[in-house]
Design an enzyme around this catalytic site. Structure first.
Site, short mmCIF file in Angstrom:
data_model
loop_
_atom_site.label_atom_id
_atom_site.label_comp_id
_atom_site.label_asym_id
_atom_site.label_seq_id
_atom_site.Cartn_x
_atom_site.Cartn_y
_atom_site.Cartn_z
N SER A 1 4.52 -28.86 -23.47
CA SER A 1 5.58 -28.19 -22.61
C SER A 1 6.06 -29.58 -21.61
CB SER A 1 5.04 -27.22 -21.65
OG SER A 1 6.08 -26.61 -21.10
N HIS B 1 8.43 -34.27 -8.22
CA HIS B 1 9.54 -34.45 -6.99
C HIS B 1 8.98 -35.30 -6.03
CE1 HIS B 1 11.96 -31.78 -9.39
NE2 HIS B 1 10.97 -30.91 -9.44
N CYS C 1 0.57 -25.37 -23.04
CA CYS C 1 0.50 -24.23 -23.86
C CYS C 1 -0.83 -24.08 -24.67
CB CYS C 1 1.72 -24.09 -24.73
SG CYS C 1 1.48 -25.26 -26.05
#
Length: 124
Positions: free
Chosen positions: A64, A69, A84
């Site tokens: 995935s 941030h 996943c």
């Protein structure tokens, strides 16, 4: 676990200069990928905001993605890793302290289930 796991990680007390340093963040990404046996697709993509701003990063994985941030003005970073498939535990606290100087780390692991959601429980 029927599906995979998604980690939502918030860390504070980080060194502002480390939160602006894409090399430091990439080193952290590479440690996560290596320690968890993940499979990258290409290289990480980074966006560094101008001046004293932070960094946004994304690495697509066969499993995935890994994203971050950073907020140097607050000494904090938010990370998201979605796998996943089930994965072993990861030492987020140790990795973030070593890479960014984090003094406190909150980790939420969300089990993901891929079975159909009954209509009554569907997100709206």
């Amino acid at each position: 676990m029927a599906g995979g796991v998604e980690w939502l990680v918030d860390a504070g007390g980080c060194r502002a200069e480390a939160l602006r340093d894409t090399a430091a963040l990439e080193s952290l990404f590479r440690r996560v990928v290596s320690d968890l046996g993940l499979h990258p697709i290409g290289e990480p993509v980074w966006h560094r905001f101008p001046g004293p701003g932070g960094v946004t990063g994304l690495w697509l994985l066969q499993e995935s993605h890994l994203a971050c941030h950073t907020f140097p003005e607050h000494g904090s970073v938010c990370l998201n890793l979605f796998c996943c498939r089930p994965r072993p535990a990861f030492d987020w606290e140790g990795a973030l302290a070593a890479a960014l100087g984090a003094t406190h780390v909150a980790v939420r692991a969300v089990e993901r289930d891929y079975a159909p959601v009954p209509e009554a429980r569907a997100w709206r």
